[in-house]
Enzyme design. Structure first.
Site, PDB file in Angstrom:
ATOM      1  N   ASP A 228       3.056  -4.649   7.924  1.00 33.31           N
ATOM      2  CA  ASP A 228       1.815  -3.898   7.807  1.00 33.31           C
ATOM      3  C   ASP A 228       0.667  -4.901   7.947  1.00 33.31           C
ATOM      4  OD1 ASP A 228      -0.469  -2.662   6.965  1.00 33.31           O
ATOM      5  OD2 ASP A 228       0.358  -1.874   5.109  1.00 33.31           O
TER       6      ASP A 228
ATOM      7  N   LYS B  46     -10.325  -0.977  10.508  1.00 30.37           N
ATOM      8  CA  LYS B  46     -10.467  -2.211   9.725  1.00 30.37           C
ATOM      9  C   LYS B  46     -10.740  -3.414  10.619  1.00 30.37           C
ATOM     10  CE  LYS B  46      -7.247  -0.426   6.323  1.00 30.37           C
ATOM     11  NZ  LYS B  46      -7.785  -0.143   4.999  1.00 30.37           N
TER      12      LYS B  46
ATOM     13  N   GLN C 299      -4.607  -5.646   6.823  1.00 33.86           N
ATOM     14  CA  GLN C 299      -5.598  -6.599   6.316  1.00 33.86           C
ATOM     15  C   GLN C 299      -5.549  -7.931   7.064  1.00 33.86           C
ATOM     16  OE1 GLN C 299      -7.937  -5.665   4.422  1.00 33.86           O
ATOM     17  NE2 GLN C 299      -7.051  -3.720   3.758  1.00 33.86           N
TER      18      GLN C 299
ATOM     19  N   CYS D  97      -4.725   2.362  -3.628  1.00 31.01           N
ATOM     20  CA  CYS D  97      -3.509   2.920  -3.001  1.00 31.01           C
ATOM     21  C   CYS D  97      -2.323   1.993  -3.222  1.00 31.01           C
ATOM     22  CB  CYS D  97      -3.702   3.181  -1.511  1.00 31.01           C
ATOM     23  SG  CYS D  97      -4.949   4.400  -1.160  1.00 31.01           S
TER      24      CYS D  97
ATOM     25  N   HIS E 216       0.864  -1.173   0.000  1.00 34.75           N
ATOM     26  CA  HIS E 216       0.000   0.000   0.000  1.00 34.75           C
ATOM     27  C   HIS E 216       0.910   1.235   0.000  1.00 34.75           C
ATOM     28  CE1 HIS E 216      -2.758   2.946   1.905  1.00 34.75           C
ATOM     29  NE2 HIS E 216      -3.751   2.146   1.551  1.00 34.75           N
TER      30      HIS E 216
HETATM   31  N1  PMP Z   1      -1.821  -0.838   4.574  1.00 36.24           N
HETATM   32  C1  PMP Z   1      -2.792  -1.608   4.055  1.00 36.24           C
HETATM   33  C2  PMP Z   1      -2.471  -3.001   3.587  1.00 36.24           C
HETATM   34  C3  PMP Z   1      -4.076  -1.093   3.961  1.00 36.24           C
HETATM   35  O1  PMP Z   1      -5.045  -1.855   3.444  1.00 36.24           O
HETATM   36  C4  PMP Z   1      -4.341   0.226   4.416  1.00 36.24           C
HETATM   37  C5  PMP Z   1      -5.718   0.824   4.310  1.00 36.24           C
HETATM   38  N2  PMP Z   1      -6.295   0.713   3.037  1.00 36.24           N
HETATM   39  C6  PMP Z   1      -3.294   0.963   4.960  1.00 36.24           C
HETATM   40  C7  PMP Z   1      -2.063   0.397   5.024  1.00 36.24           C
HETATM   41  C8  PMP Z   1      -3.476   2.344   5.465  1.00 36.24           C
HETATM   42  O2  PMP Z   1      -4.288   2.350   6.584  1.00 36.24           O
HETATM   43  P1  PMP Z   1      -4.869   3.693   7.190  1.00 36.24           P
HETATM   44  O3  PMP Z   1      -5.434   4.462   6.051  1.00 36.24           O
HETATM   45  O4  PMP Z   1      -5.911   3.224   8.140  1.00 36.24           O
HETATM   46  O5  PMP Z   1      -3.744   4.385   7.869  1.00 36.24           O
END
Ligand code: PMP
Length: 405
Positions: A198, A224, A201, A362, A121
């Site tokens: 990270d 999430k 998910q 993203c 991401h």
């Molecule tokens: N890493 C992953 C794998 C994600 O799916 C997301 C959210 N789409 C993020 C990072 C970023 O998370 P946040 O926007 O809650 O900071």
């Protein structure tokens, strides 16, 4: 324990009573909230609210106790050694930026290498790029293989004594690929590199044990994991957090301040400048307890079963291509339909009340690598069942008909 039944679980989520015909397939972006979390947040404001770590009066003490109890709940959720290793942040994005700008800035120098993967991401790419532009570290990219999983051989080739950090996702948000993080940690540690995972998910979907994984940092976002938005977690090994300089300066992160000098507070308070998201923290703890009560092993089983059902159902539609997720896919189905742009498809699906995500998720470098501008992504949560997949399939077929495909 009663069997896990997503239809029963769904009744815990008032959003679905208020929007009864919505087929919600976008939990990878943000999950819905169970009533217990919504109630916990509003009750906290009604019954327990005051600022934390400041007042000697009872109410502030109670709020502080709940705030610190939430830290212990997160410790249990990750099986961390100590609650002192849990830093509350706004979300995964803030957690990664914190590590880049404290650990990264203090411990890395020009020429040191940080490995990220093609599955990341943007929030696990851009903070490292910013650090690169500031101090001249090298960003090394570990590629995916032809099936969409991480290419472990190529990853190993990129590891060397110059590697200081591997920053890798646990489950890829755009493809659902499950990354073998234990193997990555083992190999990275052999060359003396640290590993940041990270877990955005993974945290909502599988039991986690940071000690068993053996990583050095683990981050996730509360929104999430069925908790409030605006709260997230950085877990780091105590010795690492201890050695890191603070990030933001302000109240709570200090022991003593004069105009000449400041003594910083202990870990984790050193990283929590200012008034934190007190109610969000409590809401997060209630959400994690809610998941625990459902059974995280059973949540994983449910997500796996539904992923398989969904992948099979989509694959049977002529003209639909599922984008690869390597050896193992979890909770995310990214796909293309011949001749229909993902944004058009998502708009038509919405007319059928099916809520999916269309775009780059993203993960633009991953889209470039896959040679697609965007994908349509359906993702699952604990309240989804086969009927949601069936509705998705019916809507995709209707879209194909509309486009004469
Ligand atoms: N890493 C992953 C794998 C994600 O799916 C997301 C959210 N789409 C993020 C990072 C970023 O998370 P946040 O926007 O809650 O900071």
């Amino acid at each position: 324990r009663p069997a896990f039944d997503p239809r029963v679980v769904k009744q815990d989520f008032p959003i679905f009573q208020n929007n009864p015909d919505v087929v919600f397939l976008d939990s990878a972006a943000s999950a819905q909230k169970p009533q217990v979390v919504i109630d916990a947040v509003s009750k906290f404001y009604e019954q327990d609210y005051a600022n934390v770590h400041r007042g000697v009066y009872g109410l502030s003490q109670r709020a502080t106790d709940k705030y610190e109890a939430a830290r212990e709940t997160v410790r249990r959720f990750l099986n961390a050694k100590s609650a002192k290793e849990i830093v509350f942040v706004r979300g995964a994005t803030e957690a990664i930026n914190l590590v880049a700008q404290t650990w990264g800035l203090a411990m890395l120098k020009a020429g040191d290498e940080v490995i990220v993967t093609e599955l990341e991401h943007h929030s696990n790419i851009v903070p490292w790029q910013m650090l690169r532009d500031r101090i001249g570290i090298k960003l090394v990219v570990a590629p995916i293989d032809a099936t969409g999983g991480l290419d472990m051989a190529a990853f190993e080739e990129r590891l060397s004594s110059r590697t200081k950090l591997v920053a890798v996702t646990h489950v890829a948000n755009a493809l659902g690929s499950v990354v073998p993080v234990e193997a990555i940690v083992e190999k990275a540690h052999k060359v003396g590199a640290k590993v940041l995972i990270d877990g955005c998910q993974a945290a909502p979907r599988m039991p986690l044990d940071v000690q068993a994984i053996g990583c050095d940092f683990y981050v996730f976002s509360g929104h999430k994991t069925y908790g409030p938005s605006g709260i997230g977690v950085l877990w780091g090994r105590y010795e690492l957090l201890e050695a890191m300089p603070p990030w933001q300066g302000g109240g709570d992160m200090i022991l003593q301040v004069t105009f000449e000098h400041t003594d910083f507070n202990e870990v984790p308070h050193k990283f929590e400048a200012g008034t934190p998201d007190i109610t969000g923290t409590h809401g997060l703890a209630v959400a994690l307890d809610y998941m625990e009560a459902l059974g995280r092993d059973r949540i994983l089983e449910h997500e796996e079963r539904l992923t398989e059902y969904g992948a099979d159902a989509l694959a049977r539609i002529p003209g639909v291509t599922l984008l690869g997720a390597g050896q193992r896919r979890l909770a995310v189905l990214s796909f293309e339909v011949d001749g229909i742009h993902p944004h058009d498809l998502a708009t038509i699906l919405d007319k059928h009340r099916v809520a999916v995500r269309a775009g780059h998720h993203c993960a633009q470098p991953l889209m470039d690598r896959l040679c697609v501008p965007a994908t349509t992504r359906a993702s699952f949560g604990i309240y989804n069942d086969e009927s949601d997949v069936d509705a998705l399939v019916a809507a995709v077929k209707a879209a194909k008909e509309l486009f004469g495909r």
